[in-house]
Design an enzyme around this catalytic site. Structure first.
Site, PDB file in Angstrom:
ATOM      1  N   ASN A   9       0.869  -1.192   0.000  1.00 47.55           N
ATOM      2  CA  ASN A   9       0.000   0.000   0.000  1.00 47.55           C
ATOM      3  C   ASN A   9       0.902   1.237   0.000  1.00 47.55           C
ATOM      4  OD1 ASN A   9      -1.854   2.021   0.390  1.00 47.55           O
ATOM      5  ND2 ASN A   9      -2.330   1.482   2.517  1.00 47.55           N
ATOM      6  N   LYS A  11       0.053   4.246  -0.435  1.00 44.48           N
ATOM      7  CA  LYS A  11      -0.640   5.459   0.029  1.00 44.48           C
ATOM      8  C   LYS A  11      -0.404   6.613  -0.958  1.00 44.48           C
ATOM      9  CE  LYS A  11      -0.024   3.721   4.657  1.00 44.48           C
ATOM     10  NZ  LYS A  11      -0.307   3.905   6.064  1.00 44.48           N
ATOM     11  N   HIS A  96      -9.911   1.070   4.744  1.00 43.36           N
ATOM     12  CA  HIS A  96      -8.635   1.310   5.427  1.00 43.36           C
ATOM     13  C   HIS A  96      -8.881   2.291   6.576  1.00 43.36           C
ATOM     14  CE1 HIS A  96      -4.545   2.707   6.170  1.00 43.36           C
ATOM     15  NE2 HIS A  96      -4.134   1.596   5.576  1.00 43.36           N
ATOM     16  N   GLU A  98      -7.316   4.791   7.548  1.00 42.60           N
ATOM     17  CA  GLU A  98      -7.163   6.208   7.166  1.00 42.60           C
ATOM     18  C   GLU A  98      -8.426   6.719   6.476  1.00 42.60           C
ATOM     19  OE1 GLU A  98      -3.396   5.784   5.145  1.00 42.60           O
ATOM     20  OE2 GLU A  98      -2.467   5.328   7.072  1.00 42.60           O
ATOM     21  N   GLU A 168      -5.845  -4.878  10.593  1.00 41.69           N
ATOM     22  CA  GLU A 168      -4.890  -3.786  10.778  1.00 41.69           C
ATOM     23  C   GLU A 168      -5.228  -3.028  12.066  1.00 41.69           C
ATOM     24  OE1 GLU A 168      -2.811  -2.685   6.896  1.00 41.69           O
ATOM     25  OE2 GLU A 168      -4.514  -1.353   7.125  1.00 41.69           O
ATOM     26  N   GLY A 174       1.710   2.643  10.747  1.00 44.99           N
ATOM     27  CA  GLY A 174       2.615   3.789  10.587  1.00 44.99           C
ATOM     28  C   GLY A 174       3.252   4.256  11.883  1.00 44.99           C
ATOM     29  N   SER A 214       2.916  -1.803  10.557  1.00 38.30           N
ATOM     30  CA  SER A 214       4.367  -1.749  10.768  1.00 38.30           C
ATOM     31  C   SER A 214       5.065  -3.090  10.483  1.00 38.30           C
ATOM     32  CB  SER A 214       4.683  -1.262  12.188  1.00 38.30           C
ATOM     33  OG  SER A 214       4.194   0.063  12.361  1.00 38.30           O
TER      34      SER A 214
HETATM   35  C1  PEP Z   1      -1.168   0.355   5.988  1.00 35.72           C
HETATM   36  O1  PEP Z   1      -1.248   1.523   5.659  1.00 35.72           O
HETATM   37  O2  PEP Z   1      -2.011  -0.448   5.582  1.00 35.72           O
HETATM   38  C2  PEP Z   1      -0.061  -0.055   6.860  1.00 35.72           C
HETATM   39  C3  PEP Z   1      -0.120  -1.233   7.396  1.00 35.72           C
HETATM   40  O3  PEP Z   1       0.951   0.870   7.047  1.00 35.72           O
HETATM   41  P1  PEP Z   1       2.358   0.592   7.785  1.00 35.72           P
HETATM   42  O4  PEP Z   1       2.913  -0.701   7.252  1.00 35.72           O
HETATM   43  O5  PEP Z   1       3.200   1.767   7.437  1.00 35.72           O
HETATM   44  O6  PEP Z   1       2.067   0.485   9.250  1.00 35.72           O
END
Ligand code: PEP
Length: 254
Positions: A9, A11, A96, A98, A168, A174, A214
């Site tokens: 992803n 973003k 997601h 976000e 998630e 993040g 992460s």
């Molecule tokens: C994501 O945005 O789906 C995500 C898991 O981000 P990160 O790996 O940066 O935590």
């Protein structure tokens, strides 16, 4: 047997030129590799360029980060499932955290998007996960159950099998703070059990559930070794082709 699925992803990162260069490096790193399905999820503007490049690379497919559930019309700034299919997009990330927190998306809206994606032969990657406050209050199961039941309402079993779930935890996205393999496995087992209740256990046993939050080259293997973790949705660490290739390879060895 559930084939592992690792998605990048990106973003709101990467120009078309940067994406092309990324794919050159990734292709070299993953030469002759077929141990996991790889999905690149770039910004919309990069889809046309990547659809040409990715069609030449076996085992790699294209995903989108979002879509609107109507087919066309006065929805300024939005994109439809059909428009994504024009560029051979196979998956679409929906719900997601976000999108839920910054753009106010609800389970009801996510459910409309999931159905519209499936109707257009796009496979949803449906994101669910609790906030830190909800985890600390012991509400993880309640939140996951509500998100799953709301977002998957009205699907038949074939549609469920075309859908990937991404667990998630919001506090791990993040932040550099990953769920422990035990925490992630526990949540994944609960998600599978809940899908078994909504549909049936045989269907639940076939659904792929990714972990996201992460994921990095040095923690991927342990997470991907867990029995109910079938892949990863990778944000920050997916912007570096070498690091991302290490995560993909960790999936194959587990
Ligand atoms: C994501 O945005 O789906 C995500 C898991 O981000 P990160 O790996 O940066 O935590």
């Amino acid at each position: 047997m559930r084939k592992k699925i690792i998605a990048a992803n990106w973003k709101m990162n990467m120009t078309a030129a940067e994406a092309a260069s990324f794919m050159e490096d990734l292709e070299l790193e993953l030469k002759n590799f077929d141990g996991a399905e790889v999905v690149i999820v770039p910004p919309f503007t990069v889809l046309p360029r990547l659809s040409e490049i990715i069609s030449e690379i076996p085992g790699v497919t294209l995903g989108a980060q979002n879509m609107w559930h109507e087919t066309s019309g006065a929805f300024t700034g939005e994109i439809s499932a059909g428009m994504l299919r024009e560029f051979f997009t196979r998956y679409v990330v929906l719900g997601h955290s976000e999108r839920r927190t910054i753009f106010g998306e609800t389970d009801e809206l996510v459910n409309k998007k999931v159905k519209a994606a499936l109707a257009a032969s796009l496979r949803p990657i449906l994101c669910v996960g609790e906030t830190l406050e909800e985890r600390d209050a012991g509400r993880v199961h309640e939140v996951l159950s509500r998100q799953l039941k709301g977002s998957l309402a009205g699907l038949d079993t074939d549609q469920m099998l075309d859908t990937v779930i991404a667990y998630e935890p919001v506090w791990a996205i993040g932040t550099g703070r990953t769920a422990t393999p035990e925490q992630a496995q526990e949540a994944h087992a609960f998600i599978r059990k809940t899908i078994g209740e909504i549909f049936d256990p045989a269907t639940a046993a076939k659904v792929r559930i990714q972990y996201g939050g992460s994921v990095k080259p040095d923690n991927a293997k342990e997470l991907l070794h867990q029995p109910d973790i079938d892949g990863a949705l990778v944000g920050g660490a997916s912007l570096d082709p070498r690091g991302f290739a290490k995560i993909v390879k960790a999936a194959a060895r587990s």
